[in-house]
Design a protein around this motif. Structure first.
Motif, PDB file in Angstrom:
ATOM      1  N   UNK A 100     -27.443 -10.374   4.774  1.00  0.00           N
ATOM      2  CA  UNK A 100     -26.791  -9.063   4.864  1.00  0.00           C
ATOM      3  C   UNK A 100     -27.517  -8.157   5.858  1.00  0.00           C
ATOM      4  N   UNK A 101     -26.758  -7.610   6.801  1.00  0.00           N
ATOM      5  CA  UNK A 101     -27.333  -6.718   7.810  1.00  0.00           C
ATOM      6  C   UNK A 101     -27.104  -5.253   7.478  1.00  0.00           C
ATOM      7  N   UNK A 102     -26.101  -5.015   6.631  1.00  0.00           N
ATOM      8  CA  UNK A 102     -25.775  -3.619   6.287  1.00  0.00           C
ATOM      9  C   UNK A 102     -25.855  -3.465   4.779  1.00  0.00           C
ATOM     10  N   UNK A 103     -25.914  -2.207   4.358  1.00  0.00           N
ATOM     11  CA  UNK A 103     -25.946  -1.932   2.926  1.00  0.00           C
ATOM     12  C   UNK A 103     -24.659  -2.393   2.273  1.00  0.00           C
ATOM     13  N   UNK A 104     -23.552  -2.261   2.981  1.00  0.00           N
ATOM     14  CA  UNK A 104     -22.273  -2.673   2.416  1.00  0.00           C
ATOM     15  C   UNK A 104     -22.241  -4.184   2.159  1.00  0.00           C
ATOM     16  N   UNK A 105     -22.735  -4.961   3.124  1.00  0.00           N
ATOM     17  CA  UNK A 105     -22.766  -6.414   2.939  1.00  0.00           C
ATOM     18  C   UNK A 105     -23.667  -6.802   1.765  1.00  0.00           C
ATOM     19  N   UNK A 106     -24.808  -6.095   1.663  1.00  0.00           N
ATOM     20  CA  UNK A 106     -25.727  -6.393   0.566  1.00  0.00           C
ATOM     21  C   UNK A 106     -25.087  -6.064  -0.775  1.00  0.00           C
ATOM     22  N   UNK A 107     -24.419  -4.929  -0.871  1.00  0.00           N
ATOM     23  CA  UNK A 107     -23.779  -4.519  -2.118  1.00  0.00           C
ATOM     24  C   UNK A 107     -22.666  -5.493  -2.506  1.00  0.00           C
ATOM     25  N   UNK A 108     -21.953  -6.009  -1.509  1.00  0.00           N
ATOM     26  CA  UNK A 108     -20.892  -6.978  -1.787  1.00  0.00           C
ATOM     27  C   UNK A 108     -21.466  -8.258  -2.391  1.00  0.00           C
ATOM     28  N   UNK A 109     -22.588  -8.714  -1.823  1.00  0.00           N
ATOM     29  CA  UNK A 109     -23.228  -9.928  -2.345  1.00  0.00           C
ATOM     30  C   UNK A 109     -23.753  -9.700  -3.757  1.00  0.00           C
ATOM     31  N   UNK A 110     -24.384  -8.561  -3.986  1.00  0.00           N
ATOM     32  CA  UNK A 110     -24.923  -8.264  -5.314  1.00  0.00           C
ATOM     33  C   UNK A 110     -23.803  -8.121  -6.336  1.00  0.00           C
ATOM     34  N   UNK A 111     -22.692  -7.519  -5.917  1.00  0.00           N
ATOM     35  CA  UNK A 111     -21.556  -7.343  -6.826  1.00  0.00           C
ATOM     36  C   UNK A 111     -20.975  -8.692  -7.236  1.00  0.00           C
ATOM     37  N   UNK A 112     -21.024  -9.660  -6.326  1.00  0.00           N
ATOM     38  CA  UNK A 112     -20.516 -10.991  -6.662  1.00  0.00           C
ATOM     39  C   UNK A 112     -21.464 -11.716  -7.633  1.00  0.00           C
ATOM     40  N   UNK A 113     -22.757 -11.455  -7.517  1.00  0.00           N
ATOM     41  CA  UNK A 113     -23.730 -12.101  -8.400  1.00  0.00           C
ATOM     42  C   UNK A 113     -23.757 -11.483  -9.792  1.00  0.00           C
ATOM     43  N   UNK A 114     -23.475 -10.186  -9.895  1.00  0.00           N
ATOM     44  CA  UNK A 114     -23.615  -9.467 -11.162  1.00  0.00           C
ATOM     45  C   UNK A 114     -22.839 -10.104 -12.319  1.00  0.00           C
ATOM     46  N   UNK A 115     -21.528 -10.368 -12.205  1.00  0.00           N
ATOM     47  CA  UNK A 115     -20.808 -10.926 -13.366  1.00  0.00           C
ATOM     48  C   UNK A 115     -21.277 -12.322 -13.740  1.00  0.00           C
ATOM     49  N   UNK A 116     -21.744 -13.080 -12.750  1.00  0.00           N
ATOM     50  CA  UNK A 116     -22.251 -14.420 -13.042  1.00  0.00           C
ATOM     51  C   UNK A 116     -23.530 -14.336 -13.864  1.00  0.00           C
ATOM     52  N   UNK A 117     -24.429 -13.447 -13.457  1.00  0.00           N
ATOM     53  CA  UNK A 117     -25.671 -13.261 -14.211  1.00  0.00           C
ATOM     54  C   UNK A 117     -25.373 -12.727 -15.612  1.00  0.00           C
ATOM     55  N   UNK A 118     -24.457 -11.779 -15.697  1.00  0.00           N
ATOM     56  CA  UNK A 118     -24.129 -11.191 -16.996  1.00  0.00           C
ATOM     57  C   UNK A 118     -23.602 -12.255 -17.961  1.00  0.00           C
ATOM     58  N   UNK A 119     -22.755 -13.147 -17.470  1.00  0.00           N
ATOM     59  CA  UNK A 119     -22.211 -14.204 -18.329  1.00  0.00           C
ATOM     60  C   UNK A 119     -23.313 -15.145 -18.811  1.00  0.00           C
ATOM     61  N   UNK A 120     -24.262 -15.426 -17.919  1.00  0.00           N
ATOM     62  CA  UNK A 120     -25.401 -16.265 -18.322  1.00  0.00           C
ATOM     63  C   UNK A 120     -26.158 -15.620 -19.482  1.00  0.00           C
ATOM     64  N   UNK A 121     -26.414 -14.327 -19.370  1.00  0.00           N
ATOM     65  CA  UNK A 121     -27.211 -13.642 -20.388  1.00  0.00           C
ATOM     66  C   UNK A 121     -26.435 -13.494 -21.699  1.00  0.00           C
ATOM     67  N   UNK A 122     -25.129 -13.313 -21.613  1.00  0.00           N
ATOM     68  CA  UNK A 122     -24.325 -13.241 -22.840  1.00  0.00           C
ATOM     69  C   UNK A 122     -24.480 -14.534 -23.630  1.00  0.00           C
TER      70      UNK A 122
END
Length: 922
Positions: free
Chosen positions: A621-643
């Motif tokens: 990611x070169x921009x904050x927007x690209x980084x936020x998009x990647x993190x947003x995609x990882x968030x639900x996957x991590x959340x499901x793991x922890x559930x």
């Protein structure tokens, strides 16, 4: 004698002067010979030279002052008591010279029998054996005939050849195989394969051959002076403490190197005087299963080491009842008395000399892991010990052995041979016929089965390297069986259907040839041998831990014993036991195994597989927007793991470590990626994406990644990474709580070295926690791993910002020692172990003096700053038995380890508690 010894240090004790509590001084064998003497049992008279004398000899290379005079004094007393002189030509006293360290080291050190025989006393020994007195007349009470005289002559010369053979090999380093070759030649000349078929004339000739072998290798004649033989044999036993095989065995069994060995000088009694004589080994219970009964081996007309050497196959001890009922009944009475006295399984060596029973040794017997648990339970039932003592007598290493798989047999697998199940377990591997080959293949990662006619102490390296040991000779008390049980190795002994050709590197069984490199499977419980690799299934103990075997309903005595002792361990222990688990499946299994929470959930393991591409996007990611998009995609996957994990561990604490390893571990290797880009460019392909990835990998490349951008440093350098993980953890906890669960999340910040790092991460995390929980009742703790030495040394400061510490002892060991585990274990650890710099790898068991001191400092200073600070350990040391005891001593609240080690940690935590209570009461 007393006045002489009070003038200097006392190095020699008569058997009547000692007892079983003096093992440090008299060694195990000497202390127990003294104990049996004082119990009034039939022990041949003798004396013990102390371990202190050995220590002094090894330190200086010379016997300590006064030792020679003390030996002479005790020898004179022995001669007076026996009415014979050592090596007297007419009526000789002969003695054995045996090692005996504090801890049993079967076959690792030296023994010399028949000391005192020479060219003259051999005739006196023959006269003793035939009943002809020293004056040359006939003993009218016994009577003699030509057959008696011939048998006595054979016995005397057989005893002499044994002395030269043992003395030559042990004292003077004459190659033992040369004596064996001469013996084989004598048997071939006689047309027999049995030693017993050689008569006195044959053995007299063999003695002359042995003496020539001795002279060839030593440059001198075999010593004829009895006292010289005795002194040289004693020194050889001292020196055998540092023999290669003894050093290796001590390292394997974690026996301290500075203890030294005692030496026992004992009047000889002879089991090779004819069919009314013999030698044997007995156990008061089965050392393989723990079952009560009569167990042991007997060999008629045999001497000394013949039983354990496996040279001739023995008969079961029960057959002694038909051969010599009086001695058999006396032996059973002594066995019962010894077990009641020692309150444990006893291992007994005995000799019968013309119908007279003599006790040569007793000790608390080595046993298999299964037998240890079963016997401990039996002794509780019999009222001989309590549950605390039962718990003390088993250990985590034994429990781990019981969790190994066993064979899953069907019609495809039929045994080709059956020997004696000498040490339980299911093992398969490639056949090897030498210790050296076993070590060589094991170093290449191969599983091997060491196949021998019989093993001897020189095979120890190969026995350690092998998965299992298979012999065609010997019984439950052979060298292979005793050593394998002590090491927890699978062993089948006495499989006499095997025709083993060691030079040809093959054996024949059931009409089939099995060559070196072919695979066999051996069952150390049943004694059965199979060709090929037999599939395995979970052990009964694992099925019990999994909840598939109810101890109240099963007839399995082992499962019942394990259940009972584990219950007592859980009732006694102070340390909680958690698990290291990264998935719901692992968490569920660990909970079945008794885990009381998760001490380490490694989030980086959740970024592998299909999610790797999302990590790459985050890195690129070169921009904050690209980084936020990647993190947003990882968030639900991590959340499901922890559930999933919170549900499996509902009501129990779950410590989640934020991402720790360097991000380059999620990217292709630099060299490989550079080559791929270059090749694609040469083909004219569009490589813009690959070039961007290559640039990122080059930017992140580190010379020492484990000391670079990882852990808390990543969270501070890559904005939003830790925040995403914290949000996923807390949202998962809230979701579980809203569904009626009781999640107990703990967020752990890795690799903190300064309190300011933790304060920065904690401030951001607390904002997210407050935003997500909004008073829903979910409490989230924030703490850190102590894995950097500076963190341990500034623990008082860090505790002000942490609600818990978890010691990451893997990294703390790497950084404390200054070496990487991955790099050094194969590079030089073997040499450090060989030199004694390490007794055991510091990654396997906690380094108490160095890394352990860092843990102690951090625990004390952390608690001083925050008394309610929770302390745990999440490195794999948390499942190591020795380390668990240390963590109990330091005052940690819990240990955490992989799921399969949870029962081991539970057991050891209970043992640590009772041992601490015992030392406090003393």
């Amino acid at each position: 004698m007393a006045s002489q010894e009070t003038a200097g240090h006392k190095y020699v004790y008569d058997f009547a002067e000692g007892n079983k509590e003096l093992k440090d001084l008299l060694g195990g064998k000497g202390a127990n010979l003294a104990e049996m003497t004082n119990l009034g049992l039939p022990v041949p008279p003798g004396f013990t030279i102390t371990t202190e004398a050995c220590q002094a000899y090894l330190a200086t290379g010379a016997e300590p002052a006064g030792l020679g005079e003390q030996i002479a004094s005790h020898l004179a007393a022995l001669e007076a008591g026996m009415g014979k002189r050592l090596g007297d030509p007419h009526d000789p006293l002969l003695v054995s010279v045996r090692s005996g360290a504090k801890f049993s080291m079967p076959g690792m050190m030296e023994t010399v029998l028949n000391v005192g025989l020479n060219d003259e006393s051999v005739h006196g020994l023959a006269r003793q054996a035939s009943g002809i007195n020293s004056g040359g007349g006939t003993n009218s009470a016994s009577g003699t005939d030509s057959a008696d005289a011939a048998g006595a002559d054979r016995f005397a010369w057989d005893s002499y050849r044994r002395l030269i053979q043992m003395f030559g090999k042990t004292v003077c380093n004459v190659p033992g195989e040369e004596f064996e070759h001469a013996l084989d030649a004598a048997k071939r000349a006689k047309g027999t394969a049995n030693d017993l078929d050689l008569d006195g004339t044959d053995l007299r000739a063999l003695v002359e051959a042995y003496k020539k072998i001795f002279a060839k290798h030593t440059g001198r004649d075999f010593p004829q002076e009895p006292r010289e033989q005795l002194d040289l044999a004693i020194r050889a036993v001292f020196e055998s403490w540092n023999a290669e095989r003894a050093v290796l065995y001590r390292r394997q069994e974690r026996i301290p190197a500075d203890l030294g060995t005692a030496v026992n000088v004992v009047a000889m009694v002879f089991g090779n005087l004819g069919p009314d004589s013999g030698t044997g080994v007995a156990f008061t219970r089965d050392p393989a299963s723990g079952a009560q009964g009569i167990y042991g081996d007997y060999l008629a007309n045999a001497q000394g080491e013949d039983v354990v050497a496996g040279i001739r196959n023995t008969v079961p001890l029960q057959e002694l009842e038909q051969l010599d009922k009086r001695s058999y009944d006396e032996l059973l009475g002594i066995m019962a008395r010894l077990e009641e006295h020692y309150l444990d399984l006893c291992d007994i060596e005995f000799t019968i000399e013309r119908g007279k029973l003599w006790m040569l040794q007793t000790r608390v017997g080595k046993r298999t892991a299964a037998a240890a648990f079963v016997i401990a339970g039996q002794l509780v039932d019999e009222g001989l010990i309590d549950l605390d003592e039962a718990l003390h007598r088993v250990n985590g290493a034994q429990l781990a052995q019981l969790m190994f798989p066993r064979f899953k047999l069907d019609h495809e697998f039929q045994p080709v041979a059956k020997g004696i199940g000498a040490s339980p377990g299911a093992a398969f591997g490639k056949v090897v016929f030498t210790s050296a080959r076993a070590v060589e293949l094991a170093a290449e990662g191969e599983q091997v089965i060491l196949v021998r006619r019989e093993t001897n102490p020189d095979d120890l390296n190969g026995m350690i390297a092998a998965q299992g040991i298979l012999t065609s000779r010997g019984g439950k008390t052979s060298h292979a069986a005793v050593v394998a049980r002590g090491m927890g190795k699978t062993c089948v002994s006495g499989a006499d259907e095997l025709d083993i050709d060691v030079p040809g590197r093959m054996f024949t069984v059931a009409g089939q040839i099995v060559r070196e490199g072919d695979t066999v499977s051996i069952d150390g419980t049943t004694g059965k041998v199979y060709l090929g690799e037999v599939p395995v299934m979970p052990s009964e103990v694992v099925q019990y831990f999994e909840g598939n075997l109810d101890p109240a309903e099963t007839d399995d005595v082992l499962v019942k014993a394990v259940h009972r002792i584990m219950g007592h361990a859980d009732a006694k222990r102070r340390l909680a036991v958690r698990t290291n688990a990264d998935t719901g499946t692992d968490a569920a299994r660990a909970r079945r195994f008794g885990a009381e929470g998760i001490g380490l959930c490694r989030t980086e393991h959740m970024f592998l597989g299909d999610r790797r591409e999302l990590v790459e996007r985050l890195i690129l990611a070169r921009t904050e927007e690209e980084r936020e998009t990647a993190l947003a995609a990882l968030l639900p996957l991590q959340r499901a793991d922890f559930v999933e994990i919170f549900r499996e561990m509902d009501g129990l604490p779950v410590t989640v470590r934020l991402i720790d390893p360097p991000l380059h571990e999620f990217l292709p290797p630099l060299e490989q990626l550079a080559v791929n880009v270059a090749v694609a460019q040469e083909r004219g392909e569009d490589v813009a994406k690959e070039e961007a990835l290559l640039a990122a990998v080059r930017r992140m490349h580190e010379s020492n990644p484990m000391l670079g951008l990882r852990g808390v440093r990543l969270g501070l350098v890559i904005p939003g990474l830790f925040a995403m993980q914290v949000r996923a953890i807390v949202e998962a906890a809230v979701e579980c709580a809203q569904q009626g669960g009781t999640p107990k999340p703990e967020i752990m910040v890795p690799l903190v070295g300064a309190v300011q790092e933790l304060e920065t991460v904690r401030a951001e995390a607390e904002k997210i926690i407050a935003e997500v929980t909004r008073g829903c009742g979910v409490e989230v703790l924030i703490g850190t791993m102590i894995e950097v030495p500076r963190a341990a040394l500034t623990a008082g400061q860090i505790a002000e910002a942490a609600q818990f510490f978890s010691f990451g002892t893997n990294d703390l060991t790497q950084m404390g020692w200054g070496f990487s585990r991955d790099d050094v274990e194969g590079a030089f650890f073997w040499r450090y172990l060989e030199l004694g710099i390490f007794g055991i790898s510091p990654f396997e068991s906690i380094d108490r003096d160095g890394v352990g001191r860092l843990v102690r400092i951090a625990a004390e200073e952390g608690r001083a700053a925050r008394p309610e600070l929770k302390l745990g350990v999440c490195g794999e040391h948390g499942g190591d038995p020795e380390s668990v005891h240390f963590f109990h001593e330091v005052g940690l609240d819990y240990v955490s380890c992989s799921p399969f080690r949870v029962p081991v940690a539970r057991l050891e935590a209970g043992r640590a508690a009772i041992e601490t209570a015992g030392s406090d009461s003393r």
